[in-house]
Write a protein that holds these residues in place. Structure first.
Motif, PDB file in Angstrom:
ATOM      1  N   LEU A  27      51.649  40.418  46.120  1.00 36.63           N
ATOM      2  CA  LEU A  27      50.275  40.675  46.543  1.00 36.63           C
ATOM      3  C   LEU A  27      49.333  41.016  45.398  1.00 36.63           C
ATOM      4  CD1 LEU A  27      51.077  42.702  49.781  1.00 36.63           C
ATOM      5  CD2 LEU A  27      50.423  40.296  49.596  1.00 36.63           C
ATOM      6  N   SER A  28      49.813  40.966  44.167  1.00 34.13           N
ATOM      7  CA  SER A  28      48.931  41.269  43.044  1.00 34.13           C
ATOM      8  C   SER A  28      48.268  39.993  42.547  1.00 34.13           C
ATOM      9  CB  SER A  28      49.712  41.928  41.910  1.00 34.13           C
ATOM     10  OG  SER A  28      50.659  41.031  41.392  1.00 34.13           O
ATOM     11  N   GLY A  29      46.968  40.058  42.387  1.00 36.80           N
ATOM     12  CA  GLY A  29      46.250  38.924  41.856  1.00 36.80           C
ATOM     13  C   GLY A  29      46.041  37.804  42.849  1.00 36.80           C
ATOM     14  N   VAL A  30      45.583  36.701  42.343  1.00 36.60           N
ATOM     15  CA  VAL A  30      45.244  35.547  43.156  1.00 36.60           C
ATOM     16  C   VAL A  30      46.430  34.593  43.178  1.00 36.60           C
ATOM     17  CG1 VAL A  30      43.668  33.599  43.386  1.00 36.60           C
ATOM     18  CG2 VAL A  30      42.822  35.765  42.506  1.00 36.60           C
ATOM     19  N   PRO A  31      47.024  34.358  44.358  1.00 36.18           N
ATOM     20  CA  PRO A  31      48.128  33.394  44.394  1.00 36.18           C
ATOM     21  C   PRO A  31      47.589  31.981  44.212  1.00 36.18           C
ATOM     22  CG  PRO A  31      47.605  34.126  46.613  1.00 36.18           C
ATOM     23  CD  PRO A  31      46.733  34.915  45.665  1.00 36.18           C
ATOM     24  N   ASN A  32      48.415  31.128  43.659  1.00 35.19           N
ATOM     25  CA  ASN A  32      47.950  29.754  43.524  1.00 35.19           C
ATOM     26  C   ASN A  32      48.042  29.050  44.876  1.00 35.19           C
ATOM     27  OD1 ASN A  32      50.578  28.579  43.853  1.00 35.19           O
ATOM     28  ND2 ASN A  32      51.000  29.002  41.704  1.00 35.19           N
ATOM     29  N   GLN A  33      47.460  27.886  44.957  1.00 28.78           N
ATOM     30  CA  GLN A  33      47.371  27.199  46.250  1.00 28.78           C
ATOM     31  C   GLN A  33      48.748  26.819  46.794  1.00 28.78           C
ATOM     32  OE1 GLN A  33      44.233  24.477  46.391  1.00 28.78           O
ATOM     33  NE2 GLN A  33      44.422  24.129  48.562  1.00 28.78           N
ATOM     34  N   ARG A  34      49.690  26.486  45.933  1.00 29.12           N
ATOM     35  CA  ARG A  34      51.037  26.122  46.383  1.00 29.12           C
ATOM     36  C   ARG A  34      51.703  27.301  47.082  1.00 29.12           C
ATOM     37  NH1 ARG A  34      55.963  26.980  44.893  1.00 29.12           N
ATOM     38  NH2 ARG A  34      55.408  27.995  42.946  1.00 29.12           N
ATOM     39  N   ILE A  35      51.617  28.468  46.478  1.00 32.22           N
ATOM     40  CA  ILE A  35      52.219  29.660  47.070  1.00 32.22           C
ATOM     41  C   ILE A  35      51.502  30.015  48.364  1.00 32.22           C
ATOM     42  CG2 ILE A  35      52.566  32.147  46.760  1.00 32.22           C
ATOM     43  CD1 ILE A  35      53.009  31.532  43.762  1.00 32.22           C
ATOM     44  N   LEU A  60      39.044  32.222  47.449  1.00 28.92           N
ATOM     45  CA  LEU A  60      39.344  33.028  46.260  1.00 28.92           C
ATOM     46  C   LEU A  60      39.020  34.499  46.496  1.00 28.92           C
ATOM     47  CD1 LEU A  60      38.048  30.637  43.448  1.00 28.92           C
ATOM     48  CD2 LEU A  60      40.429  31.264  43.919  1.00 28.92           C
ATOM     49  N   TYR A  61      37.902  34.771  47.136  1.00 27.04           N
ATOM     50  CA  TYR A  61      37.510  36.155  47.416  1.00 27.04           C
ATOM     51  C   TYR A  61      38.555  36.852  48.283  1.00 27.04           C
ATOM     52  CZ  TYR A  61      34.751  40.141  48.960  1.00 27.04           C
ATOM     53  OH  TYR A  61      34.324  41.409  49.235  1.00 27.04           O
ATOM     54  N   ARG A  62      39.045  36.160  49.287  1.00 25.12           N
ATOM     55  CA  ARG A  62      40.031  36.758  50.196  1.00 25.12           C
ATOM     56  C   ARG A  62      41.342  37.088  49.491  1.00 25.12           C
ATOM     57  NH1 ARG A  62      39.410  33.222  55.705  1.00 25.12           N
ATOM     58  NH2 ARG A  62      37.433  34.116  56.366  1.00 25.12           N
ATOM     59  N   ARG A  63      41.635  36.409  48.412  1.00 25.20           N
ATOM     60  CA  ARG A  63      42.882  36.672  47.681  1.00 25.20           C
ATOM     61  C   ARG A  63      42.776  37.869  46.741  1.00 25.20           C
ATOM     62  NH1 ARG A  63      43.454  30.623  45.625  1.00 25.20           N
ATOM     63  NH2 ARG A  63      43.501  29.599  47.633  1.00 25.20           N
ATOM     64  N   LEU A  64      41.564  38.329  46.484  1.00 25.46           N
ATOM     65  CA  LEU A  64      41.363  39.457  45.579  1.00 25.46           C
ATOM     66  C   LEU A  64      41.778  40.770  46.232  1.00 25.46           C
ATOM     67  CD1 LEU A  64      37.805  38.568  44.225  1.00 25.46           C
ATOM     68  CD2 LEU A  64      39.996  38.147  43.099  1.00 25.46           C
ATOM     69  N   SER A  65      42.188  41.707  45.412  1.00 23.52           N
ATOM     70  CA  SER A  65      42.472  43.050  45.907  1.00 23.52           C
ATOM     71  C   SER A  65      41.145  43.740  46.236  1.00 23.52           C
ATOM     72  CB  SER A  65      43.215  43.855  44.842  1.00 23.52           C
ATOM     73  OG  SER A  65      42.352  44.126  43.749  1.00 23.52           O
ATOM     74  N   GLY A  66      41.215  44.853  46.926  1.00 19.95           N
ATOM     75  CA  GLY A  66      40.005  45.607  47.254  1.00 19.95           C
ATOM     76  C   GLY A  66      39.240  46.016  46.012  1.00 19.95           C
ATOM     77  N   ARG A  67      39.963  46.438  44.986  1.00 25.46           N
ATOM     78  CA  ARG A  67      39.345  46.848  43.726  1.00 25.46           C
ATOM     79  C   ARG A  67      38.636  45.663  43.071  1.00 25.46           C
ATOM     80  NH1 ARG A  67      40.809  46.197  38.829  1.00 25.46           N
ATOM     81  NH2 ARG A  67      42.910  45.522  39.342  1.00 25.46           N
ATOM     82  N   GLN A  68      39.289  44.513  43.078  1.00 25.52           N
ATOM     83  CA  GLN A  68      38.681  43.325  42.484  1.00 25.52           C
ATOM     84  C   GLN A  68      37.449  42.878  43.264  1.00 25.52           C
ATOM     85  OE1 GLN A  68      42.336  41.052  42.663  1.00 25.52           O
ATOM     86  NE2 GLN A  68      42.458  40.977  40.435  1.00 25.52           N
ATOM     87  N   ARG A  69      37.490  42.990  44.572  1.00 25.35           N
ATOM     88  CA  ARG A  69      36.334  42.619  45.402  1.00 25.35           C
ATOM     89  C   ARG A  69      35.139  43.495  45.075  1.00 25.35           C
ATOM     90  NH1 ARG A  69      38.561  41.444  51.541  1.00 25.35           N
ATOM     91  NH2 ARG A  69      39.918  39.715  50.976  1.00 25.35           N
ATOM     92  N   ARG A  70      35.380  44.822  44.998  1.00 24.66           N
ATOM     93  CA  ARG A  70      34.290  45.758  44.688  1.00 24.66           C
ATOM     94  C   ARG A  70      33.695  45.459  43.319  1.00 24.66           C
ATOM     95  NH1 ARG A  70      37.876  48.902  47.388  1.00 24.66           N
ATOM     96  NH2 ARG A  70      38.819  49.736  45.501  1.00 24.66           N
ATOM     97  N   ALA A  71      34.567  45.174  42.330  1.00 24.98           N
ATOM     98  CA  ALA A  71      34.092  44.875  40.985  1.00 24.98           C
ATOM     99  C   ALA A  71      33.257  43.611  40.969  1.00 24.98           C
ATOM    100  CB  ALA A  71      35.281  44.741  40.015  1.00 24.98           C
ATOM    101  N   LEU A  72      33.685  42.603  41.699  1.00 24.19           N
ATOM    102  CA  LEU A  72      32.919  41.361  41.764  1.00 24.19           C
ATOM    103  C   LEU A  72      31.569  41.592  42.424  1.00 24.19           C
ATOM    104  CD1 LEU A  72      32.670  38.306  41.392  1.00 24.19           C
ATOM    105  CD2 LEU A  72      33.862  38.036  43.581  1.00 24.19           C
ATOM    106  N   LEU A  73      31.556  42.328  43.536  1.00 26.43           N
ATOM    107  CA  LEU A  73      30.291  42.617  44.208  1.00 26.43           C
ATOM    108  C   LEU A  73      29.364  43.433  43.328  1.00 26.43           C
ATOM    109  CD1 LEU A  73      31.588  43.291  47.815  1.00 26.43           C
ATOM    110  CD2 LEU A  73      30.325  41.298  47.001  1.00 26.43           C
TER     111      LEU A  73
END
Length: 98
Positions: free
Chosen positions: A43-51, A81-94
């Protein structure tokens, strides 16, 4: 102080349970620690499309198409891509975008 732990029951097929047990012995840790380590990795990071295609439910693409019918390809990609981000990553992006 350490993060609180939560206890819950998990049903596993016998074969999967045996594989977890085998892996936990190999890495000399408890089955619980093995499961937690693998979940954290998974669950860490953005999984690739195959996974992602392996773990998503069979009906997921049809549901997503229905709910995101009006999005362009780029907008659809951003949502995924946004949905794959962690909560922390989402907040940072926003924060970065605002």
């Amino acid at each position: 102080m350490a993060d609180p732990s939560y206890r819950f029951v998990l049903r596993l097929p016998a074969e999967l349970r045996d594989r977890v047990a085998e892996a936990s012995k190999l890495y000399r840790r408890s089955m619980n620690s093995e499961i937690v380590a693998r979940l954290e990795y998974s669950l860490s990071g953005v999984p690739n499309q195959r996974i992602e295609s392996v773990i998503e439910p069979a009906f997921f693409p049809q549901l997503e198409t229905t709910f995101r019918r009006d999005l362009s390809d780029d907008e659809d990609r951003l949502v995924r891509l946004y949905r794959r981000l962690s909560g922390r990553q989402r907040r940072a992006l926003l924060d970065l975008l605002t």
